[in-house]
Scaffold this motif. Structure first.
Motif, PDB file in Angstrom:
ATOM      1  N   VAL A 183     -11.535 -14.252 -18.686  1.00 17.96           N
ATOM      2  CA  VAL A 183     -11.093 -15.423 -19.429  1.00 17.96           C
ATOM      3  C   VAL A 183      -9.965 -16.072 -18.648  1.00 17.96           C
ATOM      4  O   VAL A 183      -9.014 -15.404 -18.250  1.00 17.96           O
ATOM      5  CB  VAL A 183     -10.596 -15.041 -20.840  1.00 17.96           C
ATOM      6  CG1 VAL A 183     -10.149 -16.278 -21.587  1.00 17.96           C
ATOM      7  CG2 VAL A 183     -11.700 -14.341 -21.615  1.00 17.96           C
ATOM      8  N   ASN A 184     -10.056 -17.368 -18.413  1.00 20.92           N
ATOM      9  CA  ASN A 184      -9.018 -18.092 -17.684  1.00 20.92           C
ATOM     10  C   ASN A 184      -8.011 -18.688 -18.650  1.00 20.92           C
ATOM     11  O   ASN A 184      -8.343 -19.080 -19.761  1.00 20.92           O
ATOM     12  CB  ASN A 184      -9.635 -19.225 -16.848  1.00 20.92           C
ATOM     13  CG  ASN A 184     -10.524 -18.685 -15.752  1.00 20.92           C
ATOM     14  OD1 ASN A 184     -10.254 -17.628 -15.196  1.00 20.92           O
ATOM     15  ND2 ASN A 184     -11.596 -19.401 -15.458  1.00 20.92           N
ATOM     16  N   SER A 185      -6.787 -18.787 -18.183  1.00 19.68           N
ATOM     17  CA  SER A 185      -5.726 -19.361 -19.005  1.00 19.68           C
ATOM     18  C   SER A 185      -5.920 -20.856 -19.174  1.00 19.68           C
ATOM     19  O   SER A 185      -6.188 -21.569 -18.232  1.00 19.68           O
ATOM     20  CB  SER A 185      -4.367 -19.083 -18.345  1.00 19.68           C
ATOM     21  OG  SER A 185      -3.344 -19.700 -19.069  1.00 19.68           O
ATOM     22  N   ARG A 216      -1.562 -21.450 -26.769  1.00 19.55           N
ATOM     23  CA  ARG A 216      -0.407 -21.942 -27.527  1.00 19.55           C
ATOM     24  C   ARG A 216       0.918 -21.850 -26.783  1.00 19.55           C
ATOM     25  O   ARG A 216       1.898 -22.483 -27.194  1.00 19.55           O
ATOM     26  CB  ARG A 216      -0.284 -21.157 -28.840  1.00 19.55           C
ATOM     27  CG  ARG A 216      -1.477 -21.322 -29.765  1.00 19.55           C
ATOM     28  CD  ARG A 216      -1.351 -20.399 -30.968  1.00 19.55           C
ATOM     29  NE  ARG A 216      -2.511 -20.489 -31.845  1.00 19.55           N
ATOM     30  CZ  ARG A 216      -2.668 -19.765 -32.948  1.00 19.55           C
ATOM     31  NH1 ARG A 216      -1.722 -18.906 -33.309  1.00 19.55           N
ATOM     32  NH2 ARG A 216      -3.752 -19.899 -33.685  1.00 19.55           N
ATOM     33  N   THR A 217       0.982 -21.051 -25.718  1.00 17.91           N
ATOM     34  CA  THR A 217       2.264 -20.818 -25.052  1.00 17.91           C
ATOM     35  C   THR A 217       2.186 -21.219 -23.583  1.00 17.91           C
ATOM     36  O   THR A 217       1.115 -21.523 -23.055  1.00 17.91           O
ATOM     37  CB  THR A 217       2.687 -19.337 -25.145  1.00 17.91           C
ATOM     38  OG1 THR A 217       1.923 -18.553 -24.217  1.00 17.91           O
ATOM     39  CG2 THR A 217       2.487 -18.788 -26.554  1.00 17.91           C
ATOM     40  N   SER A 218       3.335 -21.186 -22.925  1.00 19.52           N
ATOM     41  CA  SER A 218       3.393 -21.536 -21.500  1.00 19.52           C
ATOM     42  C   SER A 218       3.112 -20.343 -20.598  1.00 19.52           C
ATOM     43  O   SER A 218       3.148 -20.477 -19.372  1.00 19.52           O
ATOM     44  CB  SER A 218       4.777 -22.114 -21.164  1.00 19.52           C
ATOM     45  OG  SER A 218       5.776 -21.116 -21.281  1.00 19.52           O
ATOM     46  N   LEU A 219       2.842 -19.185 -21.182  1.00 19.69           N
ATOM     47  CA  LEU A 219       2.549 -17.994 -20.390  1.00 19.69           C
ATOM     48  C   LEU A 219       1.203 -18.185 -19.692  1.00 19.69           C
ATOM     49  O   LEU A 219       0.164 -18.299 -20.340  1.00 19.69           O
ATOM     50  CB  LEU A 219       2.512 -16.771 -21.308  1.00 19.69           C
ATOM     51  CG  LEU A 219       2.807 -15.399 -20.700  1.00 19.69           C
ATOM     52  CD1 LEU A 219       4.184 -15.368 -20.058  1.00 19.69           C
ATOM     53  CD2 LEU A 219       2.711 -14.322 -21.778  1.00 19.69           C
ATOM     54  N   ASN A 220       1.226 -18.224 -18.369  1.00 15.72           N
ATOM     55  CA  ASN A 220       0.035 -18.577 -17.588  1.00 15.72           C
ATOM     56  C   ASN A 220      -0.579 -17.313 -16.984  1.00 15.72           C
ATOM     57  O   ASN A 220      -0.053 -16.750 -16.030  1.00 15.72           O
ATOM     58  CB  ASN A 220       0.423 -19.565 -16.483  1.00 15.72           C
ATOM     59  CG  ASN A 220      -0.797 -20.211 -15.851  1.00 15.72           C
ATOM     60  OD1 ASN A 220      -1.928 -19.806 -16.091  1.00 15.72           O
ATOM     61  ND2 ASN A 220      -0.568 -21.221 -15.031  1.00 15.72           N
ATOM     62  N   PHE A 228       5.109 -17.748 -12.563  1.00 16.49           N
ATOM     63  CA  PHE A 228       6.175 -17.074 -13.287  1.00 16.49           C
ATOM     64  C   PHE A 228       7.185 -18.088 -13.799  1.00 16.49           C
ATOM     65  O   PHE A 228       7.607 -18.986 -13.069  1.00 16.49           O
ATOM     66  CB  PHE A 228       6.872 -16.054 -12.386  1.00 16.49           C
ATOM     67  CG  PHE A 228       5.935 -15.007 -11.856  1.00 16.49           C
ATOM     68  CD1 PHE A 228       5.436 -14.031 -12.692  1.00 16.49           C
ATOM     69  CD2 PHE A 228       5.524 -15.022 -10.530  1.00 16.49           C
ATOM     70  CE1 PHE A 228       4.556 -13.071 -12.222  1.00 16.49           C
ATOM     71  CE2 PHE A 228       4.647 -14.068 -10.049  1.00 16.49           C
ATOM     72  CZ  PHE A 228       4.163 -13.090 -10.897  1.00 16.49           C
ATOM     73  N   ASN A 229       7.531 -17.927 -15.084  1.00 15.85           N
ATOM     74  CA  ASN A 229       8.585 -18.763 -15.648  1.00 15.85           C
ATOM     75  C   ASN A 229       9.898 -18.387 -14.980  1.00 15.85           C
ATOM     76  O   ASN A 229      10.357 -17.255 -15.079  1.00 15.85           O
ATOM     77  CB  ASN A 229       8.687 -18.540 -17.159  1.00 15.85           C
ATOM     78  CG  ASN A 229       7.449 -19.034 -17.878  1.00 15.85           C
ATOM     79  OD1 ASN A 229       6.795 -19.965 -17.426  1.00 15.85           O
ATOM     80  ND2 ASN A 229       7.127 -18.409 -18.995  1.00 15.85           N
TER      81      ASN A 229
END
Length: 358
Positions: free
Chosen positions: A6-8, A247-251, A275-276
């Protein structure tokens, strides 16, 4: 090898420049299942309160943790009417939270009452040659709580919450950074717990520079997914992971694969795509500043006032010039240049300076 990849999607429009980093004590992240078991139906509110308190502490170093129902609901996405209702346990004589005639009886107050009364209990396992070890440990989060209200307007209340020394120490040395907006956007308590764990894994991946292969059952435990059938567990875990991606910025990307000895694809690998980035110097600055301030307080006040460090930090009447001197000294030590302190007249100004530091 059987795989399910599954891709982000990362449909969230937030950039890391607009997100609010929060240090969360790692025990809270690693032991989500213990918190769920210990606090039961209150676990979600306990977790949200801890994250909110950590947020206040991260962004208000020079201040006591003051929580208002209005602000908490606005930031964390609760309805005031829901948290103002009487907690069901407050109706029973056995659990009635009455102290000196004051009842900590609302949903919010009763949860704070429990966090004062009960340490958070964690379980752990270990193995040594010829022996298995099963253990429990605990950590206090709050050691003091006060409710402040005007007798003429008792419905408007503030809560001053004091963190334990152990918890503060861990916020400086044993923590992971999550973004508050992402945590809230994750949605369900299941997703929030899993999101914090993935954020912690992202930091691990950043340093190891490799994919992460967490245990399937452990991820399910973190996310409070309990089914006898592994197929059902996998389906719910996939759903939670996809929702966090959206829903989030976590890639990140995740993939289920069939490992040696498995008849179905129940092993998982996670690859973080980017990475954030947080400012390592700012983190270093805040750590050194806190430690220097604490050293000064212990030297001057520990014998006379052993447990009032937080109150001293946020009080303009005590040692403000010393606090400013320590601030300037640590800044120059970390950034190798002086800082203009002419606008820092009180501890609130020092908080503003911290917020502006890159």
């Amino acid at each position: 090898m059987t795989t399910t990849a599954v891709n982000s999607q990362n449909s969230t429009s937030s950039s890391t420049n607009t997100l609010s980093p929060v240090r969360v004590e790692r025990n809270i992240i690693l032991n989500a299942a213990d918190i769920n078991e210990h606090y039961g139906t209150d676990a979600g509110l306990v977790r949200d309160l801890i994250v909110y308190i950590c947020y206040n502490y991260t962004h208000n170093l020079f201040g006591f943790n003051r929580v208002s129902l209005t602000d908490f609901c606005k930031v964390m996405g609760y309805k005031k009417s829901n948290l103002s209702k009487r907690h069901p346990a407050a109706e029973t004589r056995k659990h009635k939270p009455s102290i000196n005639g004051y009842e900590w009886s609302s949903q919010l107050e009763y949860t704070i009452f429990r966090m004062i009364k009960e340490n958070i209990v964690f379980t752990y396992k270990a193995k040594v040659p010829g022996m298995n070890i099963e253990g429990i440990s605990s950590i206090p989060v709050l050691v003091d709580a006060r409710v402040l209200y005007d007798s003429r307007r008792p419905q408007k209340r503030y809560y001053e919450l004091k963190l334990s020394k152990e918890f503060i120490s861990n916020l400086l040395s044993y923590y992971s950074t999550v973004f508050l907006e992402d945590y809230i956007a994750a949605g369900t308590q299941r997703n929030k717990s899993l999101f914090m764990y993935l954020s912690m894994l992202q930091h691990v991946a950043m340093y190891k520079k490799e994919e992460i292969t967490p245990y399937f059952d452990h991820l399910c435990k973190i996310a409070d997914i309990h089914y006898e059938n592994n197929r059902e567990k996998k389906r719910h875990l996939q759903k939670a992971l996809r929702e966090i991606q959206e829903r989030t910025s976590l890639n990140f990307e995740f993939e289920f694969y069939k490992a040696a000895g498995q008849s179905h694809a129940y092993s998982i690998r996670i690859v973080f795509k980017e990475f954030n980035k947080l400012s390592p110097k700012k983190e270093m600055f805040k750590n050194q500043l806190f430690n220097k301030l604490q050293d000064f307080y212990l030297y001057k006040y520990e014998k006379q006032y052993p447990n009032l460090f937080q109150q001293w930090l946020g009080n303009n009447e005590y040692d403000t010039e010393i606090k400013k001197e320590i601030f300037a000294e640590v800044y120059e030590n970390v950034y190798h240049k002086p800082i203009d302190m002419s606008q820092a007249h009180n501890v609130a100004d020092l908080n503003e300076l911290i917020a502006c530091i890159a």
